[in-house]
Design a protein around this motif. Structure first.
Motif, PDB file in Angstrom:
ATOM      1  N   SER A 115     -25.850  72.247   1.191  1.00  0.00           N
ATOM      2  CA  SER A 115     -26.906  71.360   1.705  1.00  0.00           C
ATOM      3  C   SER A 115     -26.414  70.507   2.878  1.00  0.00           C
ATOM      4  O   SER A 115     -27.086  69.574   3.301  1.00  0.00           O
ATOM      5  CB  SER A 115     -27.428  70.458   0.578  1.00  0.00           C
ATOM      6  OG  SER A 115     -26.403  69.622   0.086  1.00  0.00           O
ATOM      7  N   THR A 116     -25.215  70.839   3.401  1.00  0.00           N
ATOM      8  CA  THR A 116     -24.651  70.006   4.480  1.00  0.00           C
ATOM      9  C   THR A 116     -24.094  70.866   5.619  1.00  0.00           C
ATOM     10  O   THR A 116     -23.047  70.542   6.185  1.00  0.00           O
ATOM     11  CB  THR A 116     -23.490  69.130   3.946  1.00  0.00           C
ATOM     12  OG1 THR A 116     -22.486  70.028   3.466  1.00  0.00           O
ATOM     13  CG2 THR A 116     -23.897  68.196   2.833  1.00  0.00           C
ATOM     14  N   SER A 117     -24.767  71.958   5.920  1.00  0.00           N
ATOM     15  CA  SER A 117     -24.302  72.876   6.973  1.00  0.00           C
ATOM     16  C   SER A 117     -22.883  73.384   6.720  1.00  0.00           C
ATOM     17  O   SER A 117     -22.084  73.529   7.655  1.00  0.00           O
ATOM     18  CB  SER A 117     -24.360  72.219   8.359  1.00  0.00           C
ATOM     19  OG  SER A 117     -25.625  71.712   8.611  1.00  0.00           O
ATOM     20  N   GLY A 118     -22.570  73.613   5.452  1.00  0.00           N
ATOM     21  CA  GLY A 118     -21.319  74.303   5.138  1.00  0.00           C
ATOM     22  C   GLY A 118     -20.075  73.437   5.027  1.00  0.00           C
ATOM     23  O   GLY A 118     -18.970  73.962   4.886  1.00  0.00           O
ATOM     24  N   VAL A 119     -20.250  72.102   5.078  1.00  0.00           N
ATOM     25  CA  VAL A 119     -19.071  71.225   4.968  1.00  0.00           C
ATOM     26  C   VAL A 119     -19.108  70.498   3.622  1.00  0.00           C
ATOM     27  O   VAL A 119     -20.117  69.865   3.291  1.00  0.00           O
ATOM     28  CB  VAL A 119     -19.045  70.173   6.105  1.00  0.00           C
ATOM     29  CG1 VAL A 119     -17.847  69.241   5.956  1.00  0.00           C
ATOM     30  CG2 VAL A 119     -19.030  70.864   7.468  1.00  0.00           C
TER      31      VAL A 119
END
Ligand code: CMX
Length: 145
Positions: free
Chosen positions: A122-126
């Motif tokens: 939910s955080t662009s992969g981070v």
């Protein structure tokens, strides 16, 4: 959320001592703390660079999150941690904005910080951690009970 700074960058490593030597020899940094966080199944080593720490993470269990990460992706940057002032409110705020919380309530992490993770999906992969230092500091006023 207004984070005050990047508290630390977590780096997944296969062998803590080898990586500690790298940061000490190449960067001239001093490892000031090595700590096992049993709940997270890691051994951690810390360096301070300005206000931000480098946190090296070595897995202590093949089923632990760092072991799984290294198996899938190899060594590398595992998470970024933001220092915040009111972690409970920040968690509420993040959830309202669609963040999938791994921790709905804060738990204790390394260096006795209160920590919580956001799911990377939910955080662009981070993998993002927020953390708050609620430990009493010398000279700090405590609320009257
Ligand atoms: N950064 C980005 N993506 C990650 C990731 C990371 N650190 N860890 C896992 N992922 C991705 C995987 O690549 C995988 O993606 P795909 O579905 O595209 O393959 C997906 O997330 C699921 O990964 P998984 O290997 O199946 O692992 P889990 O779902 O069982 O767990 C996670 C993933 C993030 C929920 C788990 O690692 C977790 O709860 N992490 C928070 C706690 C933690 O990492 N503790 C160690 C550090 C503690 C400390 O700093 O003290």
């Amino acid at each position: 959320m207004n984070p005050t700074h990047i508290e630390h960058i977590g780096i997944a490593v296969r062998d803590l001592e080898t990586s500690v030597r790298f940061y000490e020899k190449v960067f001239g940094l001093k490892c000031y703390n090595i700590e096992e966080v049993a709940e997270q199944k890691v051994r951690t080593a810390f360096f301070l660079v300005g206000e931000t720490k480098i946190e090296l993470l070595e897995s202590t269990d093949p089923g632990g999150p760092v072991s799984k990460y290294i198996e899938k992706r190899g060594e590398g940057i595992h998470h970024i941690a933001f220092a915040v002032k009111d972690i409970d409110k920040c968690l509420e705020h993040a959830e309202e904005h669609g963040v999938v919380l791994i921790d709905k309530v804060p738990r204790k992490g390394a260096e006795k910080l209160d920590i919580a993770f956001f799911h990377p999906k939910s955080t662009s992969g981070v993998l993002i951690e927020i953390c708050e230092d609620r430990n009493d500091k010398p000279g700090q006023l405590t609320e009257e009970k």
